[in-house]
Design a protein around this motif. Structure first.
Motif, PDB file in Angstrom:
ATOM      1  N   ALA A   1      -0.909  10.413   3.152  1.00  0.00           N
ATOM      2  CA  ALA A   1      -2.074   9.575   2.826  1.00  0.00           C
ATOM      3  C   ALA A   1      -3.165   9.664   3.892  1.00  0.00           C
ATOM      4  O   ALA A   1      -4.235   9.068   3.734  1.00  0.00           O
ATOM      5  CB  ALA A   1      -1.620   8.121   2.673  1.00  0.00           C
TER       6      ALA A   1
ATOM      7  N   PHE B   1      -5.818   6.447  -9.888  1.00  0.00           N
ATOM      8  CA  PHE B   1      -5.969   4.990  -9.957  1.00  0.00           C
ATOM      9  C   PHE B   1      -7.113   4.529  -9.050  1.00  0.00           C
ATOM     10  O   PHE B   1      -7.407   5.160  -8.027  1.00  0.00           O
ATOM     11  CB  PHE B   1      -4.683   4.299  -9.498  1.00  0.00           C
TER      12      PHE B   1
ATOM     13  N   HIS C   1       0.841  -1.199   0.000  1.00  0.00           N
ATOM     14  CA  HIS C   1       0.000   0.000   0.000  1.00  0.00           C
ATOM     15  C   HIS C   1       0.879   1.253   0.000  1.00  0.00           C
ATOM     16  O   HIS C   1       0.637   2.199  -0.755  1.00  0.00           O
ATOM     17  CB  HIS C   1      -0.917  -0.027   1.219  1.00  0.00           C
TER      18      HIS C   1
ATOM     19  N   THR D   1      -0.745  11.458  -9.248  1.00  0.00           N
ATOM     20  CA  THR D   1      -1.861  11.491 -10.206  1.00  0.00           C
ATOM     21  C   THR D   1      -3.154  12.018  -9.581  1.00  0.00           C
ATOM     22  O   THR D   1      -4.217  11.949 -10.213  1.00  0.00           O
ATOM     23  CB  THR D   1      -2.142  10.083 -10.772  1.00  0.00           C
TER      24      THR D   1
ATOM     25  N   GLN E   1      -0.432   7.372  -6.517  1.00  0.00           N
ATOM     26  CA  GLN E   1      -1.689   8.052  -6.219  1.00  0.00           C
ATOM     27  C   GLN E   1      -1.467   9.543  -5.972  1.00  0.00           C
ATOM     28  O   GLN E   1      -2.262  10.390  -6.411  1.00  0.00           O
ATOM     29  CB  GLN E   1      -2.358   7.408  -4.992  1.00  0.00           C
TER      30      GLN E   1
ATOM     31  N   ASN F   1      -4.834  10.731  -7.101  1.00  0.00           N
ATOM     32  CA  ASN F   1      -5.716   9.563  -6.892  1.00  0.00           C
ATOM     33  C   ASN F   1      -6.468   9.149  -8.156  1.00  0.00           C
ATOM     34  O   ASN F   1      -7.659   8.809  -8.101  1.00  0.00           O
ATOM     35  CB  ASN F   1      -6.708   9.835  -5.757  1.00  0.00           C
TER      36      ASN F   1
ATOM     37  N   LEU G   1      -7.758   2.104  -6.358  1.00  0.00           N
ATOM     38  CA  LEU G   1      -6.988   1.248  -5.462  1.00  0.00           C
ATOM     39  C   LEU G   1      -7.778  -0.030  -5.195  1.00  0.00           C
ATOM     40  O   LEU G   1      -8.875   0.006  -4.640  1.00  0.00           O
ATOM     41  CB  LEU G   1      -6.713   1.982  -4.149  1.00  0.00           C
TER      42      LEU G   1
ATOM     43  N   MET H   1       1.557   4.428  -2.983  1.00  0.00           N
ATOM     44  CA  MET H   1       1.144   5.784  -2.614  1.00  0.00           C
ATOM     45  C   MET H   1       1.742   6.869  -3.511  1.00  0.00           C
ATOM     46  O   MET H   1       1.037   7.821  -3.892  1.00  0.00           O
ATOM     47  CB  MET H   1       1.490   6.067  -1.151  1.00  0.00           C
TER      48      MET H   1
END
Length: 323
Positions: A316, A176, A162, A172, A169, A174, A178, A166
């Motif tokens: 995150a 993608f 995870h 970009t 994510q 977020n 997840l 990160m």
């Protein structure tokens, strides 16, 4: 009366110190239980079983490998945390202690143990299906920016994988999707091959056979430099992606383990790391590199690496468990 009390107190302290010194001086006097906090057959398990073939020459005793899996390694970690600090129960673990703590899964981390030494370093690698339209990780990132919410990025929530996705994510915003897994590397490999995920990051040792057979395609390794086992695969860093992670596995003893016991164990691992047959077997069977750090160097490394993981956790939105 006071003099008598003081004399008895000093005598007790002296006896304790002498007993501890004598006990430590004899270490090790029996086989050592090495807790692998994952199921048998995985990379950590294979690595310790290779070590067990060589360690007696350097430590004078055998390793007894015990697999205690569950909670992302947390159950095995706690087994050693609560063990007697006598050097006969030792943990073989990597950065999952960071992720467990930083995501609130456990209330302890590396500095709650007595770190001993680093032993082995394994690379991590992003993989996808061979028919995927991307040639490297940069292609995937650019595609995700153009098509947010359409590319499934696999990871085990709260585990090391995870944290390793990160950076994608974050860069970009977020983009993608997840996609969670619950079974470590093999679960994600199976899901990618079955088209339930589009890509993920796994240990190199878990995936080499699939890369050689053409069942999966490499996108980038996460080491700072190219991996000697896959020199044609670029690093994420050289593709402009700030994702530098290794799986650094070392030994930890329970808190308050005497320093001279830690030193004896660490020295034995260091001497074994010079054994060419041992190094060759680790490389051939686990696609990993023998990488020894003594206790002082290991602690400094852990302190710096933990800062990087802590920064990612904060970005995150994770909160570490309260001790």
């Amino acid at each position: 009366m006071v003099k008598r009390f003081c004399s008895l107190f000093l005598l007790s302290i002296t006896l304790v110190l002498l007993t501890s010194f004598a006990f430590a001086a004899e270490y090790p006097a029996q086989p050592i239980k090495v807790v692998v906090p994952y199921a048998a057959g995985g990379t950590s398990d294979i690595q310790t079983r290779i070590m067990s073939k060589y360690i007696k020459e350097y430590l004078g005793q055998d390793f007894v490998i015990v697999n205690i899996s569950g909670a992302g390694g947390g159950i095995g970690n706690r087994e050693v945390l609560n063990a007697a600090p006598d050097g006969y129960t030792v943990l073989f673990q990597h950065q999952s202690m960071f992720s467990n703590y930083l995501t609130g899964v456990s209330d302890f981390t590396y500095n709650d143990f007595a770190p001993v030494c680093l032993a082995i370093r394994t690379n991590r690698i992003f993989v996808t299906r061979p028919d995927a339209p991307w040639n490297n990780l940069k292609d995937v990132v650019e595609d995700a920016k153009k098509r947010p919410g359409q590319i499934r990025l696999g990871a085990e929530i709260g585990a090391t994988s995870h944290f390793q996705v990160m950076p994608l994510q974050i860069m970009t915003n977020n983009a993608f999707v997840l996609t969670a897994s619950k079974g470590g590397d093999m679960d994600r490999i199976t899901k990618i091959m079955g088209s339930h995920m589009d890509l993920s990051v796994v240990a190199l040792s878990s995936v080499v056979s699939y890369l050689k057979s053409g069942e999966l395609k490499a996108l980038a390794v996460t080491s700072a430099e190219r991996d000697p086992f896959l020199p044609d695969v670029p690093t994420a860093k050289e593709l402009g992606i700030d994702a530098v992670f290794m799986q650094d596995t070392g030994f930890y003893m329970p808190p308050k383990t005497p320093e001279n016991i830690v030193a004896v164990f660490s020295k034995a691992i260091g001497e074994m790391s010079k054994n060419e047959a041992y190094v060759k077997e680790i490389e051939e069977k686990t696609f990993s590199q023998v990488r020894y750090m003594d206790t002082e160097e290991f602690v400094k490394f852990l302190e710096e690496d933990f800062k990087y993981w802590s920064r990612l956790a904060k970005e995150a939105g994770f909160e570490p468990a309260k001790k």
